[in-house]
Write an enzyme that holds these catalytic residues in place. Sequence first.
Site, PDB file in Angstrom:
ATOM      1  N   SER A 297       0.778  -1.231   0.000  1.00  0.00           N
ATOM      2  CA  SER A 297       0.000   0.000   0.000  1.00  0.00           C
ATOM      3  C   SER A 297       0.812   1.285   0.000  1.00  0.00           C
ATOM      4  CB  SER A 297      -0.923   0.004   1.216  1.00  0.00           C
ATOM      5  OG  SER A 297      -1.677  -1.186   1.232  1.00  0.00           O
ATOM      6  N   THR A 298       2.064   1.249   0.488  1.00  0.00           N
ATOM      7  CA  THR A 298       2.848   2.489   0.472  1.00  0.00           C
ATOM      8  C   THR A 298       2.992   2.998  -0.954  1.00  0.00           C
ATOM      9  OG1 THR A 298       4.832   1.125   0.429  1.00  0.00           O
ATOM     10  CG2 THR A 298       4.190   2.049   2.560  1.00  0.00           C
TER      11      THR A 298
END
Lengths: 690, 367
Positions: A297-298
């Site tokens: 998700s980063t």
Amino acid sequence: MSDPGSNPAAKRIWILLGAGCVWIIILIARLADLQLHRSEEFAVKAKRQQERTIELPPRRGAILDRTGEPLAITASVDSVFAIPSEMDGPEPTAKVLSDILGVPHAEVLRKLSDRERDFVWIARRVQEDLADRVSARKLKGVRLIKESIRRYPQSELASSVLGYVGLDNQGLSGIEFRFDRAIRGRPARVTVLRDAAQRYYAAPGRPLRLERDGGAVEGAALSLTLDASIQHIAEKELMEAFQTYRARAGSVVVMDPYSGEILALASAPVFDPNRYGEFDPEFRKCRAIADVYEPGSTFKAFTVAAGLETGVIEEGDVIDCGGGALTIGSTTIHEHGRSRYGALPVGDVLAFSSNIGSARIGMSVGRTGFFKVLRNLGFGKKTGIEIEGETAGLLRDVRSWSALTLPTMSFGQEIGVTLLQMARGYSAIANGGMLVGPHLISEVRYPDGRVEKMRRPAAERVLSEKTAETLRRLLQLVVSKGTGKRAAVPGFTVAGKTGTAQKAVPGGGYSRDRFVASFIGFVPADTPRVVIAVEVDEPKGKQYGGDVAAPVFSAVASQVMQLLHEAPHPDESRTTPTTLVAELSRSAPVLSPILTSDLVPASTRFRRPSHGLSGDGFPDLSGQSARDATRTLALLGVRVRLEGSGFVVAQEPPPGAAIEPGTWARLTLSLNPPDEEPAAPAFAPEAQNR
Amino acid sequence: MAKKLASDRYLFLSALTLSCFGLLMIYSASAMQIYLPAAGGPANPFHFVMKQGFALLVGAFLAWAVHAVDYREFNRPAVVAVAMTVLVASLVAVLFAHPVNGTRRWIDLGMFSLQPSEFMKLGLILALAALLSRREGEEENLQRTLIPAAAIVLVPAGLVLAQPDFGTAFSFVAIASAMLFVAGVRLRYFLWAALLLVPTTWAYVMSAPYRKDRLMTFLNPEADPLGKGFQSLQSLIAVGTGGISGLGLGNSKQKLFFLPYPYTDFIYAIVGEELGFIGCVLVLGVFGLLLARGFRAAVNSPDSFGRLAGTGICVMIVFQALLNISVVLALVPTKGIPLPFLSYGGSALWADLIAVGILLNISQHSS
């Protein structure tokens, strides 16, 4: 008797004399051949056996952090050797040496008993007190010689960055390896006379004393951009998480987003370079540059960046998140933890880390556009940091993408990155859209006084200032209300993104129980000082980035913010606004006037307090916004309690009071706007961000 | 008519020059021996030069004493018989001495040790001269001349070979041959002797591995530069490095244990290295002068004993010198023959000085 010359005996004597003369002439001819004709040839042969060029090893240059704190030094230690031929009886000497040095008696005795030899090592690089004891015994035929040894006074600190050296002081990994030529120095070459027993003479009759460092050119010292204190903080906090969650590995990058200077590069597990041989090679890796992982998700921040940059979305857009499922071909994409979102504003796609929202944004950007943005952000390429072992990660070419690649890459799968690449990408968001070259070496100081500043790679514009600014704002939501709440830093705004990536299983698919938990962000959110990236590989017990990595970020960030104002070596060229503008202008000659005016105040945000400031005591904060006042005090190392909201109307202690480190200040705030406009350019960013 | 002359000044000066120069070179070549790698080197850098200096003083006294004695005194059968008996006895005695470096050459007399084979050369010269001077006109008589002469040479030669010392035995034969040649023995006898001696010598050389090695080494010195060819090669390097004028007195580097025993058999190599072509030729020149003046004295001698003894002495000194230098210049295989007056060694110095003393006395007499 007749004339002696006519006597037959005399004749025969003259014949003998003639023979003698012929012989003498032959000898003279031979001498002429050897000494006049072939003299050079023999001189070469003589030189080869009589002279020896011996190398006096140089002293390896130190490695220092940005403040001059030594991280690697060269020390002199004693080695013990013996000259058996000088000894009276080896037995008592062997006993004494074995007792002091702990070398087995039989071994010492065997070495000393070899009377033919003129030199045997008894023990190399022995501890100082032991060497002193040997020396105090004044043993006949036992001597000490200085040898140099590399020492890492801070033991594990930054070990994976520094690397280590082998027995002959040759760099074997890390900076020690990469900069070996500069820091090794140049050995002195001394030509000495040598006898057939391999002993050296300076002049006939006097055995030469080999001065260890005489004549050798010392190696250059390296100044790193690393800050030992920040490195220490990063390692300490990382190690705590590493142990708490019994992780496989982990790393932290602390980076100045404007210059690309790496302030800390921590890896877990760690090793002690003084004893590197005792550690598994796995322990010696610099993970932030060597380990490739799927970011999860980063990575969504870059998807949103691509959306904003290509204009397919705007900040205020609402994204259809499909009620928790998005089917592409035969595959259905779900949200983390099977959440279901209907429609989310772009900010909430990040804040709540929606896979489907990100996939939709990515798909609307399109393959080529997305690939281009990622390529520009440096993915799939080495960053060029100055340590061995960097990997490029994996960003496949668009042509080999499947139908699923674009949507899954939009939430950080099907791409391999290093943590350093991620930190660099977030730096671009933090600094207004410029891709900087991460680097570790600030200067090389040669022993002759010459100082070579390392050339920094020119920053490149990869995102528009507007995109970057929007993302800075959106990423704050992650911390203020989303998955990254635990990354919050008291007194500062934080922008960042959590990541909880399932690890790919060899052979396809993703593991259900093995994750990479990460948090990458910067602080303060709108006026970033540092980008901090945290990654914990395979934590046990908890696996969410928000639970495992975000607290590490918070702990590191709050301490770093405390520290930064006290950097003992404020490098003017690094953070002064003029230089930054100059650099940006140089690299982007077509900057619009708006951008330039945007940058001038922006860069003033990074001005470090001058040494004079703290001497002046508490500043007068009245009329300042809570955020500005907090920042000003943070830069002075003062922690803040706020009462109320709005603008400062009262402060405790009063202006001009002495500042002690760790002091608390209490600010009373009121919503009534101040009478005067703040005049200092430091407040201009507020206007920008509104 | 016999006349009494002053003794030959050139002869005297050449011997004196060579001896003093030898002292200097011995110091230069031996001082570094205190750094001898393994234990066993002398503690005092003047060790060798002091011993040689003392030997030179004694030897000079002996030479002076002998030169005052009429050489014909040595032609008396009693003197020759006693000398030969003592010398042969001591050569036998030496064989029971404690071996040094694998050979038995020295009789230890406490303060110093004597090498009887060096004095044997002189005894042999006098004995042969005495014999041959009594056989004028019947030089080639097998029973009366050749067999006794062979006995005088071969008995000591055999004893010396037993030490073993091939080089000295070889010089006995060479000296005797020269004297027989001067006595008038025709060349064909030498050919016959050679036909006998060469195969014998060959068998002798091949019978001991070290002698065989020396020969092989000589034939191909570079085959094994670190092994058996070491000495020859190091000697050539020393001489060759000297160039025209040498590295300067005391500046030899080869004496730093590259060249083994640089102060004895290979001292001429150090002369070559330190004093160069000029120094080497000068030394050769002085030996040449010694030979010429010695032969002159022999030729002028009023009787055949003087002629033969003088010849033998000249051959003994100069033949040895030229042979030694030939070894140093790797023209002939390594022999173990010292350079007269220059090499370290008291016995050889005394024998040579006494011989010069006799020669000086011969030079005082002329027909």
